[in-house]
Design an enzyme around this catalytic site. Sequence first.
Site, short mmCIF file in Angstrom:
data_model
loop_
_atom_site.label_atom_id
_atom_site.label_comp_id
_atom_site.label_asym_id
_atom_site.label_seq_id
_atom_site.Cartn_x
_atom_site.Cartn_y
_atom_site.Cartn_z
N SER A 179 0.84 -1.21 0.00
CA SER A 179 0.00 0.00 0.00
C SER A 179 0.87 1.25 0.00
O SER A 179 2.01 1.23 0.48
CB SER A 179 -0.89 0.03 1.24
OG SER A 179 -1.55 1.27 1.35
N TYR A 192 -2.42 -0.60 10.55
CA TYR A 192 -2.48 -1.08 9.16
C TYR A 192 -1.23 -0.66 8.39
O TYR A 192 -0.59 -1.47 7.70
CB TYR A 192 -3.73 -0.52 8.49
CG TYR A 192 -3.83 -0.72 6.99
CD1 TYR A 192 -4.33 -1.91 6.46
CD2 TYR A 192 -3.45 0.29 6.08
CE1 TYR A 192 -4.44 -2.09 5.08
CE2 TYR A 192 -3.57 0.11 4.71
CZ TYR A 192 -4.06 -1.07 4.21
OH TYR A 192 -4.18 -1.25 2.86
P1 NAD Z 1 -11.63 -5.57 -0.57
O1 NAD Z 1 -12.41 -5.38 0.67
O2 NAD Z 1 -12.38 -5.76 -1.83
O3 NAD Z 1 -10.66 -6.81 -0.42
C1 NAD Z 1 -10.08 -7.20 0.79
C2 NAD Z 1 -10.45 -8.66 0.97
O4 NAD Z 1 -9.72 -9.18 2.08
C3 NAD Z 1 -11.90 -8.90 1.29
O5 NAD Z 1 -12.67 -9.05 0.13
C4 NAD Z 1 -11.86 -10.17 2.11
O6 NAD Z 1 -12.26 -11.27 1.33
C5 NAD Z 1 -10.41 -10.33 2.47
N1 NAD Z 1 -10.27 -10.54 3.90
C6 NAD Z 1 -10.27 -9.62 4.88
N2 NAD Z 1 -10.18 -10.23 6.08
C7 NAD Z 1 -10.14 -11.57 5.85
C8 NAD Z 1 -10.04 -12.72 6.66
N3 NAD Z 1 -9.98 -12.64 8.00
N4 NAD Z 1 -10.05 -13.92 6.07
C9 NAD Z 1 -10.13 -14.03 4.71
N5 NAD Z 1 -10.20 -12.98 3.88
C10 NAD Z 1 -10.21 -11.76 4.44
O7 NAD Z 1 -10.64 -4.32 -0.68
P2 NAD Z 1 -9.34 -4.08 -1.57
O8 NAD Z 1 -9.08 -2.64 -1.43
O9 NAD Z 1 -9.45 -4.68 -2.90
O10 NAD Z 1 -8.21 -4.82 -0.73
C11 NAD Z 1 -7.30 -5.74 -1.29
C12 NAD Z 1 -5.89 -5.42 -0.82
O11 NAD Z 1 -5.51 -4.15 -1.35
C13 NAD Z 1 -5.72 -5.32 0.69
O12 NAD Z 1 -4.55 -5.96 1.09
C14 NAD Z 1 -5.57 -3.82 0.92
O13 NAD Z 1 -4.82 -3.53 2.06
C15 NAD Z 1 -4.86 -3.42 -0.35
N6 NAD Z 1 -4.92 -2.00 -0.65
C16 NAD Z 1 -6.09 -1.39 -0.93
C17 NAD Z 1 -6.12 -0.04 -1.20
C18 NAD Z 1 -7.38 0.68 -1.52
O14 NAD Z 1 -7.36 1.92 -1.58
N7 NAD Z 1 -8.49 0.02 -1.75
C19 NAD Z 1 -4.93 0.69 -1.19
C20 NAD Z 1 -3.74 0.05 -0.91
C21 NAD Z 1 -3.74 -1.31 -0.62
#
Ligand code: NAD
Length: 287
Positions: A179, A192
């Site tokens: 991230s 986080y």
């Molecule tokens: P998202 O909510 O669509 O995806 C995150 C997923 O993590 C969830 O769908 C869920 O299935 C899974 N998850 C969470 N806790 C869990 C658990 N205990 N057991 C199993 N699965 C679990 O959101 P996203 O933004 O697509 O996130 C995906 C990745 O991207 C994450 O690692 C997040 O930190 C990273 N990220 C997101 C952003 C953003 O702005 N959206 C920015 C930087 C990094």
Amino acid sequence: MSEQDEQFPAQQQQPPGLTDPMTPTPDHGESSYEGHGLLTGRRALITGGDSGIGRAVAIAYAREGADVAIVYLPEEQADADETSRWVEEAGRRCVQIPTDLTDEQAARGAVRTAVSGLGGLDILVNNAGFQMARRESVADITSEDLDRTFKTNLYALFWVTQTALEHLGEGSVILNNSSIQAYQPSETLLDYASTKAAINNVTVNLASELGSRGIRVNAVAPGPIWTPLQPATQFTEKVEKFGSDAPLGRAGQPAEVAPAFVFLAADSTASYVSGTVLGVTGGKPVF
Ligand code: NAD
Ligand code: MG
């Protein structure tokens, strides 16, 4: 806040969050991603593959010719079904694995289910993640808060990777989702952000260890991306102006992150790329 800064209508969900209630609906590349056979016959496990970035990666990988397995929480079944539908529409298999990754035995079991369902494993995408924005100071973060964040983002990454390595052979790939928070941490995401900095460190270090086995390890560091994570874990006022502080002036879509995961996964594009973190941040600096 000026009207110009408003990117999204006010909205709030409970974690883990679902795609359907989001306005606008995120773009996972459903109508735009074109495959070029870059991952033909590969078998990929994508944690958190039900929604957001994980769904966009699942769709892209399937259109590049890979079968996929997705891990998600049971309450996200509707999102998992939608991802599966797109993967199957691309003519590939989607193995569904509803599992809470904060439980060690369940996390290891999820990998074994993926391996038996796919008949092996070539690509691991450690994408599942949890955050929760807090107004309080460091003194108010509870051990329960720490457990959820660290177990989801770091412990599970170790458990899943360890078990996957029993099956990953030469030419395999491990990708982690980092991230912008690893570089520009927000006070409201203290725990986080620290897990994401650790993920960068693990990525570089693991690439060093696994190079001799012919396994490449890389990470993608997204900036502000429109996914269920945001309305489920951010303050409403942050959601409304989400992404407006990026040099490109807007939040990114999951579809704009997936190609980085394809590039790093494919041998034809990244055979000599290992131990790096690729920023997809809308211009926010990743150094
Ligand atoms: P998202 O909510 O669509 O995806 C995150 C997923 O993590 C969830 O769908 C869920 O299935 C899974 N998850 C969470 N806790 C869990 C658990 N205990 N057991 C199993 N699965 C679990 O959101 P996203 O933004 O697509 O996130 C995906 C990745 O991207 C994450 O690692 C997040 O930190 C990273 N990220 C997101 C952003 C953003 O702005 N959206 C920015 C930087 C990094
Ligand atoms: Mg989800």
